[in-house]
Write an enzyme that holds these catalytic residues in place. Structure first.
Site, PDB file in Angstrom:
ATOM      1  N   ASN A 288      20.966   5.256 -19.104  1.00  0.00           N
ATOM      2  CA  ASN A 288      21.140   6.035 -17.878  1.00  0.00           C
ATOM      3  C   ASN A 288      22.547   6.630 -17.802  1.00  0.00           C
ATOM      4  O   ASN A 288      23.219   6.537 -16.774  1.00  0.00           O
ATOM      5  CB  ASN A 288      20.865   5.172 -16.645  1.00  0.00           C
ATOM      6  CG  ASN A 288      20.613   6.025 -15.404  1.00  0.00           C
ATOM      7  OD1 ASN A 288      20.267   7.194 -15.506  1.00  0.00           O
ATOM      8  ND2 ASN A 288      20.810   5.454 -14.232  1.00  0.00           N
TER       9      ASN A 288
ATOM     10  N   ASP B 201       0.802  -1.229   0.000  1.00  0.00           N
ATOM     11  CA  ASP B 201       0.000   0.000   0.000  1.00  0.00           C
ATOM     12  C   ASP B 201       0.832   1.276   0.000  1.00  0.00           C
ATOM     13  O   ASP B 201       0.319   2.348  -0.241  1.00  0.00           O
ATOM     14  CB  ASP B 201      -0.897   0.061   1.258  1.00  0.00           C
ATOM     15  CG  ASP B 201      -1.958  -1.019   1.227  1.00  0.00           C
ATOM     16  OD1 ASP B 201      -2.215  -1.540   0.137  1.00  0.00           O
ATOM     17  OD2 ASP B 201      -2.519  -1.340   2.293  1.00  0.00           O
TER      18      ASP B 201
END
Length: 733
Positions: A482, A116
């Site tokens: 990256n 969550d």
């Protein structure tokens, strides 16, 4: 400890010593292999007394607890009661006075494992990113069916008390409406939502997606269920509407690359925190703030998490959002900015024209960035122009105005819809200047990789000759490699990392079946070893060869011997990653042949070049979210610069700080003038001179059972959970 606190209370076979081999191959397994259980006895003092006895019997005084706020609160209580529990055990004659002295204090460190992301003080909890992967997979699949049938879908995601999953998935798929517990809709939301849905249909949008957190409420604290939303849409609008409840799908599946690396980094932090712990240090949780590991007092985090619930119960919803932290607040503000178009009459009119273009190789998430730029730009009152095919297309006049609706549904699309080229602007300066003059372009936003950075340096240098380039310019890093200086992350790298990790998982499975097999896998990245190194960490590889850390034949020999030893254990497979440009002579073929020859009779070898699959695929939730937020922030910077540099009826910006790169640096998003980044760049090899992830290199080696030292200078220091001042909240991703 097997079965969580239950195992600690029951003792016996639930407390086992683990060996190196017993945790092998669990990296790619979802859930928890050591089990977890809700434990009523541990909530009682008798239960905790029994647990303390079982730990003392085995001389255990350090606990690392991986769980949600309930588990962590329980751990803290256990620690506070520890000395009292030991004294009680001594009184009952279960342990002697010597043991009470020897095991006088219990050290605790927590890692937050909760899908969550409801724990205050931490940007990302372990498991959240994987849950987002599950949700986004479902949303992408549903979008195709909804598109075909012109349907409305109501999706219910987990989050009884926290709307993070609902909010970020709404942001990542461009949902039409989202219901979360922390930010209930205003009175009369039913009308507003229905108007918005029918407007979207009128704009030829064939599908509507509404996301509902299971704990969603209205401003009177009454539940808003997915069924209620569906009935409303059917009754008011008559749209064909379906409900999908994702349920426990969100907890399952293999962990994403981000979660594997996050959990590995947090695991190291937890051990360091335990080793440095004293009776006086409070129980702490290790967590991530931006890209920086931090330690926070456990109870401060728990109290703040409970404060959020209290604020929601009392209807102080703005306070609840603020207490959730800067990352949550940022997500909510960005969602509000991008999902609802204000009527044209309400929009400011700045008369500024801003051009957006993609430069370099395609990277997943570029389209999410373009969408955010276009919509924020329109909201700020500018006209936005899209340039097709990078600087080359710019020179040829492939430029057109782009509207709010044109970028609908772009977040989930891979590659680059605008088209992208590696061409640099230097040879087209005259023509690009002419296009900027013709279309009256007052600012430039470039989304791309190393070429985009070089391109801005060239345009900045050309300002002396061409006034047209004296406008604000900003770059948002997007490349799978990256390798852009000034940013820890770039859009697209997370998606590529997941592709590599998924492929390595499958390859490992095939190797486990055949036994005694070593795979050599070549990754992309130019000279930048990010994908090879982080891929190795996420896939549990035995070695990763990269350009940044030179290696010789002796090291190759040592790796072969290491694998030969490994084949004598029960784990009879090996995985070796090699960056495509790590060494011009030790090619993938050379390493494959060397391993094949040296491993004769012990293991056989296979090689695999991953190639361009690393640039494709639907963007991961992280890349969608990162691309959306970083791009929205870049467009807001453009607006600010345009106001600052507008004089006597025209925009004129010729200072270094008007050509910037927006990057994620440790804990903040920072605008850095491209000219200042020159000193940080190795232009020959197209990489930054210093790269943060090289500090994680020893971790990969330690996990592959090499003896090496780990630099602890970068480990988190104990901080306090502070409510951030308003201006500091912009940094979080």
């Amino acid at each position: 400890l097997l079965q969580g606190y239950q195992g600690m209370v029951d003792g016996g076979d639930n407390i086992v010593e683990v060996s190196w081999e017993s945790v092998s191959s669990i990296l790619q397994v979802g859930g928890t292999v050591i089990g977890s259980a809700r434990c009523k006895p541990f909530r009682t003092r008798e239960g905790r007394l029994q647990a303390a006895f079982n730990l003392v019997q085995r001389g255990i005084t350090n606990l690392c607890v991986i769980g949600g706020d309930g588990s962590l609160t329980g751990a803290n209580l256990f620690r506070e009661e520890w000395s009292g529990l030991l004294e009680e055990l001594a009184q009952k004659g279960k342990i002697d006075a010597e043991a009470v002295k020897k095991y006088a204090y219990l050290n605790i460190v927590g890692m937050v494992g909760s899908i969550d992301n409801d724990f205050c003080g931490t940007d990302m909890t372990i498991g959240t990113d994987s849950a987002l992967h599950r949700i986004i997979e479902v949303v992408d699949a549903i979008m195709t069916t909804a598109q075909s049938h012109q349907r409305t879908f109501v999706l219910e995601v987990m989050g009884r008390h926290c709307g993070y999953l609902a909010l970020v998935s709404a942001l990542a798929c461009g949902a039409d409406w989202v219901f979360i517990p922390e930010y209930p809709p205003e009175e009369g939301w039913e009308d507003t939502m229905c108007v918005k849905l029918s407007e979207n249909r009128a704009r030829k949008k064939r599908l509507n997606i509404i996301i509902v957190a299971e704990g969603a409420i209205d401003c009177h604290n009454k539940p808003i269920t997915s069924e209620k939303v569906k009935d409303l849409v059917v009754q008011r609008l008559g749209f064909d509407t379906r409900v999908t409840i994702l349920g426990h799908v969100q907890r399952g599946g293999t962990p994403s690359a981000f979660d594997r690396i996050l959990a590995s980094r947090m695991g190291v932090e937890a051990v360091l925190a335990l080793l440095e712990g004293t009776p006086d240090t409070p129980a702490c949780v290790v967590s991530l703030s931006g890209n920086q590991a931090v330690r926070l007092p456990l109870m401060e985090c728990v109290q703040m998490t409970q404060e959020v619930q209290k604020a929601m119960d009392e209807g102080r919803f703005l306070e609840a959002v603020r207490l959730r932290g800067r990352s949550f607040e940022n997500n909510l503000n960005t969602y509000k900015l991008l999902s609802h178009k204000r009527p044209d009459a309400e929009l400011p009119k700045t008369n500024f024209n801003v051009a957006v273009l993609n430069v370099g190789a395609p990277a997943a998430g570029m389209n999410a960035a373009v969408r955010a730029a276009v919509r924020v730009g329109i909201t700020e009152g500018h006209k936005i122009f899209a340039v097709i095919d990078g600087f080359e297309g710019f020179a040829r006049g492939k430029i057109k105005e782009i509207s709010w609706g044109d970028v609908g549904g772009w977040t989930g699309q891979g590659g680059s819809i605008l088209g992208t080229k590696r061409t640099l602007p230097a040879k087209y300066l005259e023509k690009i200047a002419e296009q900027m003059r013709t279309n009256n372009i007052n600012a430039l936003m470039v989304i791309g990789g190393f070429e985009a950075y070089l391109g801005l340096l060239e345009l900045s240098a050309a300002r002396e000759k061409y006034d047209e380039f004296c406008v604000p310019m900003v770059m948002v890093p997007a490349t799978v490699s990256n390798n852009v200086p000034g940013s820890d992350f770039s859009i697209g790298a997370d998606t590529a990392l997941n592709t590599i990790t998924d492929t390595c998982d499958r390859i490992k499975q095939s190797a486990s079946g055949t036994k005694r097999r070593v795979f050599i896998i070549e990754t992309m990245g130019g000279y930048c070893g990010y994908l090879a190194n982080m891929g190795a960490l996420a896939a549990g590889a035995d070695a990763a060869y990269i350009f940044e850390e030179q290696f010789d034949i002796r090291e190759l020999q040592a790796n072969v011997e290491h694998l030969t030893e490994k084949m004598k254990t029960s784990i009879q497979r090996g995985l070796v990653l090699r960056n495509e440009n790590c060494n011009e002579n030790y090619t993938t073929d050379f390493i494959y042949q060397l391993y094949s020859e040296e491993g004769k009779g012990v293991f056989d070898c296979r090689k695999n070049v991953l190639g361009h699959m690393q640039q494709g695929g639907a963007p991961s939730p992280f890349d969608r979210n990162f691309g959306t937020k970083i791009s929205a922030k870049a467009m807001q910077w453009i607006s600010k610069k345009l106001k600052e540099t507008y004089r006597k009826g025209k925009v004129f910006a010729n200072t270094d700080d008007s050509v910037c790169l927006l990057g994620m640096r440790r804990r903040n998003l920072v605008f850095q003038p491209v000219t200042e980044l020159k000193s940080e760049t190795d232009f020959v090899h197209r990489i930054p001179k210093e790269q943060w992830w090289l500090k994680l290199r020893p971790l990969m080696k330690i996990l592959a059972k090499y003896k090496t030292s780990y630099d602890v200078s970068d480990s988190g220091q104990l901080e306090h959970v502070a409510m951030l001042p308003k201006e500091a909240e912009t940094g979080a991703i």
